[in-house]
Design a protein around this motif. Structure first.
Motif, short mmCIF file in Angstrom:
data_model
loop_
_atom_site.label_atom_id
_atom_site.label_comp_id
_atom_site.label_asym_id
_atom_site.label_seq_id
_atom_site.Cartn_x
_atom_site.Cartn_y
_atom_site.Cartn_z
N GLU A 33 0.94 -1.23 -0.06
CA GLU A 33 0.02 -0.19 -0.05
C GLU A 33 1.01 1.30 0.02
O GLU A 33 0.67 2.23 -0.74
CB GLU A 33 -1.16 -0.05 1.27
CG GLU A 33 -1.87 1.07 1.29
CD GLU A 33 -2.88 1.10 2.33
OE1 GLU A 33 -3.43 2.36 2.86
OE2 GLU A 33 -3.13 0.08 2.87
N LYS A 68 -8.57 4.46 -4.47
CA LYS A 68 -9.46 4.31 -3.33
C LYS A 68 -10.75 3.51 -3.25
O LYS A 68 -10.90 2.76 -2.42
CB LYS A 68 -9.83 6.03 -3.10
CG LYS A 68 -10.62 6.27 -2.01
CD LYS A 68 -10.99 7.51 -1.89
CE LYS A 68 -11.86 7.80 -0.70
NZ LYS A 68 -12.55 9.18 -0.85
N LYS A 72 -7.73 -0.29 -2.92
CA LYS A 72 -7.14 -0.29 -1.51
C LYS A 72 -7.48 -1.37 -0.52
O LYS A 72 -6.71 -1.95 0.10
CB LYS A 72 -7.54 1.11 -1.11
CG LYS A 72 -6.86 1.28 0.27
CD LYS A 72 -6.88 2.79 0.96
CE LYS A 72 -6.25 2.80 2.08
NZ LYS A 72 -6.63 4.37 2.53
N SER A 73 -8.78 -1.57 -0.50
CA SER A 73 -9.48 -2.61 0.45
C SER A 73 -9.14 -4.04 0.01
O SER A 73 -9.28 -4.91 0.62
CB SER A 73 -10.83 -2.49 0.68
OG SER A 73 -11.68 -2.73 -0.58
N ARG A 74 -8.58 -4.26 -1.23
CA ARG A 74 -8.44 -5.48 -1.85
C ARG A 74 -6.82 -5.90 -2.32
O ARG A 74 -6.60 -7.06 -2.89
CB ARG A 74 -9.24 -5.62 -3.28
CG ARG A 74 -10.69 -5.59 -3.13
CD ARG A 74 -11.58 -5.89 -4.43
NE ARG A 74 -12.95 -5.96 -4.04
CZ ARG A 74 -13.57 -4.93 -4.08
NH1 ARG A 74 -13.11 -3.63 -4.29
NH2 ARG A 74 -14.85 -4.95 -3.94
N TYR A 88 -10.84 -10.88 1.23
CA TYR A 88 -11.20 -9.67 0.78
C TYR A 88 -12.69 -9.39 0.05
O TYR A 88 -13.47 -10.33 -0.14
CB TYR A 88 -10.18 -9.48 -0.77
CG TYR A 88 -8.79 -9.97 -0.24
CD1 TYR A 88 -8.21 -8.65 0.00
CD2 TYR A 88 -8.36 -11.30 -0.17
CE1 TYR A 88 -6.79 -8.95 0.36
CE2 TYR A 88 -7.05 -11.26 -0.10
CZ TYR A 88 -6.24 -10.31 0.25
OH TYR A 88 -4.85 -10.41 0.60
N CYS A 93 -8.77 -10.27 -5.16
CA CYS A 93 -7.89 -9.15 -4.65
C CYS A 93 -6.96 -8.86 -5.90
O CYS A 93 -6.98 -9.54 -6.99
CB CYS A 93 -7.16 -9.63 -3.42
SG CYS A 93 -6.22 -11.11 -3.87
#
Length: 114
Positions: A33, A68, A72-74, A88, A93
């Motif tokens: 990240e 974003k 980001k979350s994956r 995920y 992901c």
């Protein structure tokens, strides 16, 4: 074959291409990240590799929103031995790597796993 119709047949990728054909590019390292954010701030190009589909080059103006809202979350941690897709959102992901390209500079390659 028309380069614009070329699809990803396997990941990890061994080369990058665009609608004009193969690019003079090579993978340097897996990134997480913090590195993705740094590369985006420095103007890096972003591309998604998904088996069975053409490479999806993210438009310059869309890079931060795509990061974003989608990635980001994956984003998987770099160099994992095993991915558990249930960890995920929506069961998929991305693994990110940095490539250096003669014509584009640094490129963030997002390989999609599902």
């Amino acid at each position: 074959m028309d380069a614009s119709q070329r699809i990803v047949t396997e990941i990890p990728l061994t080369e990058l291409w665009d609608s004009n054909g193969p690019l003079d590019a090579y993978r340097t390292e897996s990134v997480g990240e913090a590195e993705v954010v740094r590369l985006l701030r420095n103007g890096s190009t972003m591309v998604v590799a998904d088996v069975g589909l053409p490479l999806h080059w993210i438009a310059t103006d869309d890079r931060f929103a795509f990061w974003k809202n989608e990635v980001k979350s994956r984003l998987a941690e770099p160099n994992l031995d095993r991915l558990d897709l249930d960890d995920y959102p929506a069961g998929y992901c991305y693994a990110a790597s940095m490539w250096l390209c003669a014509s584009l500079g640094a490129v963030i390659v997002l390989e999609k796993y599902h």
